[in-house]
Write an enzyme that holds these catalytic residues in place. Structure first.
Site, mmCIF file in Angstrom:
data_model
loop_
_atom_site.group_PDB
_atom_site.id
_atom_site.type_symbol
_atom_site.label_atom_id
_atom_site.label_comp_id
_atom_site.label_asym_id
_atom_site.label_seq_id
_atom_site.Cartn_x
_atom_site.Cartn_y
_atom_site.Cartn_z
ATOM 1 N N HIS A 84 0.750 -1.181 -0.106
ATOM 2 C CA HIS A 84 0.352 0.396 -0.113
ATOM 3 C C HIS A 84 0.875 1.169 0.040
ATOM 4 C CE1 HIS A 84 -2.814 -3.007 0.844
ATOM 5 N NE2 HIS A 84 -1.822 -3.662 2.014
ATOM 6 N N GLU A 121 -2.087 0.356 8.200
ATOM 7 C CA GLU A 121 -0.686 -0.682 7.590
ATOM 8 C C GLU A 121 -0.082 0.081 6.758
ATOM 9 O OE1 GLU A 121 -3.182 -3.954 4.886
ATOM 10 O OE2 GLU A 121 -1.123 -4.297 4.675
ATOM 11 N N HIS A 176 3.112 -6.978 4.590
ATOM 12 C CA HIS A 176 1.636 -6.436 4.774
ATOM 13 C C HIS A 176 1.712 -6.892 6.343
ATOM 14 C CE1 HIS A 176 0.229 -5.473 1.049
ATOM 15 N NE2 HIS A 176 1.230 -6.339 0.648
ATOM 16 N N GLU A 254 2.030 -11.151 5.983
ATOM 17 C CA GLU A 254 1.633 -10.943 6.195
ATOM 18 C C GLU A 254 1.477 -11.009 8.157
ATOM 19 O OE1 GLU A 254 -1.097 -9.285 5.434
ATOM 20 O OE2 GLU A 254 -1.746 -9.553 3.482
HETATM 21 ZN ZN LIG Z 1 -1.724 -4.986 2.847
#
Ligand SMILES: [Zn+2]
Length: 289
Positions: A84, A121, A176, A254
């Site tokens: 992102h 995030e 992430h 993640e």
């Molecule tokens: Zn993400």
């Protein structure tokens, strides 16, 4: 990442070891094992010569390896992809346009997750990626980040993959954190599944990279495996453009679930992030070493 050996008691031991031909400098970078370098050296101490005389002194000219020769990731290129970006929320049209993602298209990028108290995030991904970069560079790697700030837009998922491909990366990792149900927690590594015509060449090395990352991240942080996705911390996916379009070994990590209070507290903690970066760098180093 193991720290360099401290000066002091270790120093004479290392010099002696060098004089008897042990490549101890590289041991600084080996994973911890039951056999300490000190123990190896004890076994090689010179024995008294005939007649009880001490053995001759080892030659005083100890060859000094060049510092670069000791770095485990010298000559390796790693792409670190912070997921992102901070400007995505203000550019909905730009980030929602469809881009290639393998057999199908997918939106360019997304805004990402956010903790209940507002830690985004994209910011977590950026902060952790910089720590990982520092560690990899200290180990001799050339590191390419897919974005150069936390206030831009994108890049799109296909561009993120292309950056790794064009760099000829030996490994790539997208960083992430998730936005799952608040009562779920833990980390998982996403590895590419078989997508005909796309992922076959990277399946095996990516899985190997994923296992190394899973193991070392878990060892460094003691963070639990995800209790909502994957098995034993590894999830296989075929819908991620960032994996489907990669021609180099690549996985996603993640790190935790931002909407879970326990995970969010860890992700917010700079000391915990340093441990997380240690684990990620150790996983990449194990894969590349
Ligand atoms: Zn993400």
């Amino acid at each position: 990442m193991p720290a360099p050996h401290p000066p002091g008691p270790h120093r004479p031991v290392r010099l002696l070891a060098a004089s008897v031909g042990l490549l101890l400098v590289s041991a600084c970078w080996s994973p911890p094992s039951g056999a300490r370098p000190d123990a190896e050296v004890t076994a090689t101490l010179p024995l008294p010569g005939p007649g009880g005389d001490p053995a001759p002194e080892a030659p005083s000219a100890v060859p000094t390896p060049s510092p670069t020769a000791t770095l485990p990731l010298e000559g390796r290129t790693v792409v670190v992809d912070p997921g992102h970006n901070g400007g995505n929320a203000d550019a909905p049209e730009e980030i929602s346009r469809p881009v290639p993602a393998g057999p199908d298209t997918k939106e360019c990028d997304t805004v990402g997750a956010r903790s209940a108290d507002g830690y985004p995030e994209h910011e977590f991904n950026w902060e952790l990626s910089l720590l990982v970069r520092d560690r990899l560079e200290a180990a001799g790697a050339t590191v390419v980040l897919t974005r150069d700030s936390d206030d831009g837009v994108g890049p799109c998922i296909d561009e993120r993959a292309a950056i790794g491909n064009e760099a000829g990366a030996d490994a790539a990792v997208s960083i992430h954190a998730d936005g799952a149900a608040p009562d779920s927690r833990g980390f998982h590594v996403i590895v590419p599944g078989e997508v005909s015509g796309f992922t076959e060449p990277i399946l095996e090395p990516s899985y190997e990279l994923g296992e190394a990352l899973r193991d070392e991240f878990h060892a460094a942080t003691d963070h639990p495996y995800s209790d909502y996705l994957g098995e034993e911390g590894i999830d296989v996916r075929t819908d991620l453009g960032g994996l489907n379009l990669s021609t180099v070994p690549k996985v996603f990590l993640e790190v935790g679930n931002m909407r879970n209070p326990d995970d969010a507290e860890r992700l917010r903690d700079p000391e915990w992030r340093a441990l997380a970066a240690d684990g990620i760098a150790a996983g990449l180093t194990r894969f590349l070493d």
